[in-house]
Design a protein around this motif. Structure first.
Motif, mmCIF file in Angstrom:
data_model
loop_
_atom_site.group_PDB
_atom_site.id
_atom_site.type_symbol
_atom_site.label_atom_id
_atom_site.label_comp_id
_atom_site.label_asym_id
_atom_site.label_seq_id
_atom_site.Cartn_x
_atom_site.Cartn_y
_atom_site.Cartn_z
ATOM 1 N N LEU A 1 -2.867 4.091 1.133
ATOM 2 C CA LEU A 1 -1.809 4.449 2.068
ATOM 3 C C LEU A 1 -1.505 3.277 2.982
ATOM 4 N N ASP A 2 -0.234 2.872 3.030
ATOM 5 C CA ASP A 2 0.206 1.805 3.937
ATOM 6 C C ASP A 2 -0.623 0.525 3.769
ATOM 7 N N LYS B 1 5.731 7.711 -0.709
ATOM 8 C CA LYS B 1 6.649 7.817 0.430
ATOM 9 C C LYS B 1 6.690 9.255 0.919
#
Length: 334
Positions: A47-48, A160
């Motif tokens: 994530l990210d 996303k």
């Protein structure tokens, strides 16, 4: 809080990692190599640009777990009837069940005013297995706007979006829904509380048309929306769906062209129904399409385009061995 996520694939694993790292007492129900990997190495979330690892209890046996405050079901809709019996040990007197599934929910008519109050939808819940075994009074509705994937067993990749819209069937902002929303917000999610049937229709509006058309044409969202002919078919189906929804009291907060343009902007994305067809997995035809046809007949709203596309996509699924009426056991995750 004790939170069990039943069907901890891509969406369920994403929820599980974030909630666990935020300090909640989380259990994940899964199976196969994915379960084995989560047990051995924890659940890994990409994530990210970073990797997060959580170590919640992971099992395939709900009897090991006991009653929960919340059970979040992230299976495909057609899989849920098969887990009603095994999930019973998770249900205490005050357990809420969060239905994070796509399409028309089996509990749709619970408590509604008018002639359809507590009507059961046979296409979604044959024999009332979910209505009787889970109980609509336990339900919190959930509309998922998140894109994730299981990149390998035990590893979830977030692509996303992070919105999980919640709502009570009654429309009330009860303490139980607010408490869950607070926990999810603390875990990093966007969690509005809304009129859940309206929110369900906004998402279903596009899925109703673009999912089966994609399975029939083998094309992406961008191609279907960009071609005048297939766009027109999709729009006709959506208008029919809107007429059914409005006859049942739903309200649409955006117009149809804006909704279609939003779908087109996603680009060359293969819908979940097309991906299931490719892999020979059961397709979510009944929750996304058949139920709308059934509701249309209830309120005497004709659905000729939906009827034609539904007949074709059912045949396509049966030929591919991907129609869920032949499936046993729970299959796939949302």
């Amino acid at each position: 809080m004790r939170i069990c996520i039943y069907g901890a694939g891509a969406i369920g694993g994403y929820l599980g990692v974030q909630l666990s790292l935020a300090g909640q007492d989380v259990t994940l129900i899964a199976r196969g190599p994915h379960l084995d990997a989560m047990r051995r190495h924890g659940v890994r979330l990409l994530l990210d640009g970073e990797e997060r690892v959580a170590h919640p209890l992971c099992t395939d046996d709900p009897a090991e777990v006991g009653p929960q405050d919340y059970v979040i079901i992230t299976l495909k809709a057609h899989s849920v009837p098969y887990i009603v019996e095994p999930m019973q040990p998770l249900l205490g007197p005050d357990t809420a069940v969060v239905m994070a599934t796509n399409g028309v929910p089996w509990w749709y008519f619970h408590g509604v005013e008018g002639p359809w109050r507590d009507r059961r939808l046979e296409s979604l819940d044959p024999g009332g297995v979910q209505w009787d075994g889970i109980g609509p009074e336990r339900v919190i509705g959930c509309v998922v706007y998140a894109a994730t994937e299981v990149s390998e067993p035990g590893v979830i990749r977030h692509l996303k979006y992070n919105r999980f819209t919640l709502g009570e069937p009654s429309g009330e902002k009860t303490e139980r829904v607010q408490r869950l929303a607070r926990a999810l917000i603390e875990a990093g999610f966007r969690v509005p509380i809304r009129r859940i049937r309206d929110e369900m229709w906004i998402k279903l509006w596009g899925n109703l048309a673009f999912n089966p058309i994609s399975a029939l044409t083998l094309e992406t969202l961008g191609t279907i929306a960009g071609d005048p002919d297939t766009r027109a078919v999709a729009k006709t189906m959506m208008l029919e769906g809107q007429a059914v929804a409005e006859a049942l009291g739903a309200r649409f907060s955006i117009d149809i062209e804006r909704r279609i343009n939003g779908i087109a902007a996603v680009g060359e994305h293969r819908t979940s129904m097309l991906q299931d067809l490719d892999k020979g997995r059961p397709m979510e035809i009944d929750a996304l399409v058949t139920a709308v046809q059934e509701m249309g007949r209830m309120v005497d709203v004709p659905t000729p385009a939906i009827d034609v596309v539904l007949a074709l996509v059912r045949q396509r699924a049966r030929v591919a061995g991907a129609y869920p009426d032949a499936v046993t056991g729970f299959v796939g995750s949302n």
